[in-house]
Design an enzyme around this catalytic site. Structure first.
Site, PDB file in Angstrom:
ATOM      1  N   ASP A  33      11.382   3.067  -8.125  1.00 15.16           N
ATOM      2  CA  ASP A  33      11.160   3.017  -6.679  1.00 15.16           C
ATOM      3  C   ASP A  33      11.940   4.147  -6.021  1.00 15.16           C
ATOM      4  O   ASP A  33      13.084   4.430  -6.378  1.00 15.16           O
ATOM      5  CB  ASP A  33      11.604   1.658  -6.126  1.00 15.16           C
ATOM      6  CG  ASP A  33      11.063   1.407  -4.731  1.00 15.16           C
ATOM      7  OD1 ASP A  33      10.205   0.531  -4.588  1.00 15.16           O
ATOM      8  OD2 ASP A  33      11.497   2.102  -3.785  1.00 15.16           O
ATOM      9  N   ILE A  34      11.333   4.789  -5.022  1.00 14.72           N
ATOM     10  CA  ILE A  34      11.968   5.939  -4.366  1.00 14.72           C
ATOM     11  C   ILE A  34      13.162   5.523  -3.504  1.00 14.72           C
ATOM     12  O   ILE A  34      14.057   6.332  -3.244  1.00 14.72           O
ATOM     13  CB  ILE A  34      10.919   6.696  -3.511  1.00 14.72           C
ATOM     14  CG1 ILE A  34      11.342   8.129  -3.270  1.00 14.72           C
ATOM     15  CG2 ILE A  34      10.646   5.993  -2.194  1.00 14.72           C
ATOM     16  CD1 ILE A  34      10.240   8.992  -2.669  1.00 14.72           C
ATOM     17  N   ASN A  91       5.072  -8.398  -2.894  1.00 16.87           N
ATOM     18  CA  ASN A  91       4.795  -8.499  -1.462  1.00 16.87           C
ATOM     19  C   ASN A  91       3.279  -8.420  -1.275  1.00 16.87           C
ATOM     20  O   ASN A  91       2.629  -7.530  -1.825  1.00 16.87           O
ATOM     21  CB  ASN A  91       5.486  -7.365  -0.707  1.00 16.87           C
ATOM     22  CG  ASN A  91       6.998  -7.487  -0.762  1.00 16.87           C
ATOM     23  OD1 ASN A  91       7.545  -8.585  -0.713  1.00 16.87           O
ATOM     24  ND2 ASN A  91       7.685  -6.360  -0.875  1.00 16.87           N
ATOM     25  N   GLU A  99       3.720  -2.776   2.044  1.00 18.83           N
ATOM     26  CA  GLU A  99       3.565  -1.461   2.683  1.00 18.83           C
ATOM     27  C   GLU A  99       2.486  -0.626   2.006  1.00 18.83           C
ATOM     28  O   GLU A  99       1.761   0.108   2.678  1.00 18.83           O
ATOM     29  CB  GLU A  99       4.887  -0.692   2.632  1.00 18.83           C
ATOM     30  CG  GLU A  99       5.962  -1.254   3.550  1.00 18.83           C
ATOM     31  CD  GLU A  99       7.291  -0.535   3.343  1.00 18.83           C
ATOM     32  OE1 GLU A  99       7.298   0.573   2.764  1.00 18.83           O
ATOM     33  OE2 GLU A  99       8.309  -1.108   3.748  1.00 18.83           O
ATOM     34  N   VAL A 100       2.444  -0.681   0.696  1.00 20.14           N
ATOM     35  CA  VAL A 100       1.516   0.182  -0.051  1.00 20.14           C
ATOM     36  C   VAL A 100       0.353  -0.678  -0.555  1.00 20.14           C
ATOM     37  O   VAL A 100       0.561  -1.619  -1.333  1.00 20.14           O
ATOM     38  CB  VAL A 100       2.230   0.878  -1.227  1.00 20.14           C
ATOM     39  CG1 VAL A 100       1.248   1.764  -1.990  1.00 20.14           C
ATOM     40  CG2 VAL A 100       3.426   1.682  -0.731  1.00 20.14           C
ATOM     41  N   HIS A 104       1.288  -4.034  -6.688  1.00 19.47           N
ATOM     42  CA  HIS A 104       2.467  -3.646  -7.469  1.00 19.47           C
ATOM     43  C   HIS A 104       3.429  -4.801  -7.566  1.00 19.47           C
ATOM     44  O   HIS A 104       3.518  -5.636  -6.678  1.00 19.47           O
ATOM     45  CB  HIS A 104       3.166  -2.432  -6.857  1.00 19.47           C
ATOM     46  CG  HIS A 104       3.472  -2.573  -5.391  1.00 19.47           C
ATOM     47  ND1 HIS A 104       2.499  -2.403  -4.426  1.00 19.47           N
ATOM     48  CD2 HIS A 104       4.606  -2.881  -4.726  1.00 19.47           C
ATOM     49  CE1 HIS A 104       3.028  -2.589  -3.228  1.00 19.47           C
ATOM     50  NE2 HIS A 104       4.313  -2.897  -3.378  1.00 19.47           N
ATOM     51  N   HIS A 106       7.506  -5.428  -8.061  1.00 20.76           N
ATOM     52  CA  HIS A 106       8.855  -4.871  -8.088  1.00 20.76           C
ATOM     53  C   HIS A 106       9.635  -5.622  -9.173  1.00 20.76           C
ATOM     54  O   HIS A 106       9.603  -6.857  -9.216  1.00 20.76           O
ATOM     55  CB  HIS A 106       9.589  -5.133  -6.769  1.00 20.76           C
ATOM     56  CG  HIS A 106       8.960  -4.538  -5.553  1.00 20.76           C
ATOM     57  ND1 HIS A 106       9.504  -3.439  -4.904  1.00 20.76           N
ATOM     58  CD2 HIS A 106       7.866  -4.893  -4.844  1.00 20.76           C
ATOM     59  CE1 HIS A 106       8.752  -3.162  -3.837  1.00 20.76           C
ATOM     60  NE2 HIS A 106       7.753  -4.030  -3.775  1.00 20.76           N
TER      61      HIS A 106
END
Ligand code: 5GP
Length: 119
Positions: A33-34, A91, A99-100, A104, A106
């Site tokens: 993760d960025i 999420n 958000e994306v 995905h 995490h």
């Protein structure tokens, strides 16, 4: 809502953005993760075009879903998180603060993570 081909993870899958690979096979990509929220924070995504956990589990085959989650647990194990523990998060949608819009998971670990939800 149709799948947005310009979402950040779609661009990562097309190698249009830089990323740090943790694991990759023909169905799954895992990368750092960025903006890590824990000492270890890895994102795991299917290579197929699924918008969310809901979309993925409703529309991917049970075999693809099963292999995906099997990869998630293997990646966590390979990161040496199985014994100390970790948290997986998906999420989903507006209230889930996704958000994306590419499904995905995490994987967060490397410290005691505290309460599951703030407040
Ligand atoms: P979400 O809120 O959708 O569950 O999580 C999206 C995650 O993607 C966030 O943790 C965020 O830090 C991460 N992220 C956003 N943009 C990028 C990017 O360009 N590269 C990487 N590696 N992660 C990103």
């Amino acid at each position: 809502m149709t799948y947005d081909h310009q979402n950040i993870f779609a661009k990562i899958l097309r190698s249009e953005l830089p990323y740090s690979t943790i694991f990759e096979d023909n169905e799954v990509l895992a990368f750092l993760d960025i903006a890590p929220q824990a000492p270890i924070h890895v994102l795991v995504i299917p290579k197929g075009e699924y918008k969310s956990f809901d979309d993925f589990t409703a529309n991917a085959s049970i075999e693809v879903v099963g292999r995906f989650f099997s990869r998630v647990s293997k990646i966590a194990r390979d990161l040496d998180l199985a014994e100390s523990g970790y948290r997986i998060i998906a999420n989903t949608g507006d209230d889930g603060c996704q958000e994306v819009p590419h499904f995905h998971i995490h994987i967060c670990g490397g410290k005691k993570l505290g309460r599951m939800l703030p407040g």
